[in-house]
Design an enzyme around this catalytic site. Structure first.
Site, short mmCIF file in Angstrom:
data_model
loop_
_atom_site.label_atom_id
_atom_site.label_comp_id
_atom_site.label_asym_id
_atom_site.label_seq_id
_atom_site.Cartn_x
_atom_site.Cartn_y
_atom_site.Cartn_z
CB CYS A 1 8.90 31.43 -89.10
SG CYS A 1 8.18 33.02 -88.69
CG HIS B 1 8.38 36.95 -84.76
ND1 HIS B 1 8.61 37.21 -86.10
CD2 HIS B 1 8.14 35.63 -84.68
CE1 HIS B 1 8.52 36.10 -86.79
NE2 HIS B 1 8.24 35.11 -85.96
CG HIS C 1 10.43 31.38 -83.34
ND1 HIS C 1 11.16 30.89 -84.39
CD2 HIS C 1 9.33 31.97 -83.90
CE1 HIS C 1 10.55 31.18 -85.54
NE2 HIS C 1 9.42 31.83 -85.26
CD GLU C 2 6.16 33.00 -81.94
OE1 GLU C 2 5.87 34.08 -82.51
OE2 GLU C 2 6.23 31.92 -82.57
#
Length: 192
Positions: free
Chosen positions: A107, A153, A149-150
């Site tokens: 990351c 966030h 993954h994004e």
């Protein structure tokens, strides 16, 4: 313009993002800056909270990853998928299959560290493009991993939450350096 990336420990990284409205100030400039920032940091994805904007927006470019793969590794992509370069506004993952796989993830907000994360192989996602036009798509393999993954966030989650307790423990010293602003990054980091 290259923006500083919020480092591990920044409160915005643990905050749930809000939907992006078309009248958000200078959103086109923010998006352009996010692309510049991601490429400057040699990343494959970047979420708006990572540049201190807690809004539901992220970008992914899995094409360079795809281009660097061996023919065998390219089998990890969905039929016809050769990587994507895409902007996701107000995304919602609508489907996760029962098939999971593990691979290393890093990351930009946690530089110098990687860990093995188990994620669904494929996803379906509803989102809006840069013109706020609604889209639906299915992604698999590495592209699906990058999107997930994004997407995390935007929910205030980091890939660290998917790691085993032992893996997290082994990272404590380096995480402490990042928390204390003592990690030298090759791109601008903002410590809070």
């Amino acid at each position: 313009m290259i923006l500083p990336i919020m480092a591990y420990g920044s409160p915005v990284l643990r905050q749930e993002s809000v939907d992006l409205q078309p009248d958000y100030p200078e959103v086109d400039q923010l998006i352009a800056n996010m692309w510049d920032t991601m490429y400057n940091a040699t990343g494959c994805g970047l979420a708006a909270p990572q540049v201190n904007h807690p809004i539901n927006l992220f970008i992914v470019d899995s094409q360079p990853t795809y281009d660097a793969m061996t023919a065998e590794d390219k089998a990890l992509y969905y039929d016809g998928d050769q990587g994507v370069k895409e902007l996701f506004i107000n995304p919602h993952i609508t489907y996760f299959p029962d098939r999971y796989w593990s691979d290393d993830e890093g990351c930009l907000s946690i530089p110098g560290l990687v860990g093995s994360v188990k994620r669904p192989w494929q996803i379906a996602i509803a989102y809006q493009d840069e013109n706020f036009v609604s889209k639906n798509a299915i992604f698999s393999g590495m592209t699906a991993r990058m999107i997930q993954h994004e997407y995390d966030h935007l929910r205030g989650k980091l890939y660290l939450e998917h790691l085993s307790p032992l893996s997290k423990q082994l990272m404590n010293r380096k995480l402490s350096k990042i928390l204390n602003g003592k990690y030298a990054s090759k791109y601008p980091l903002k410590y809070v």
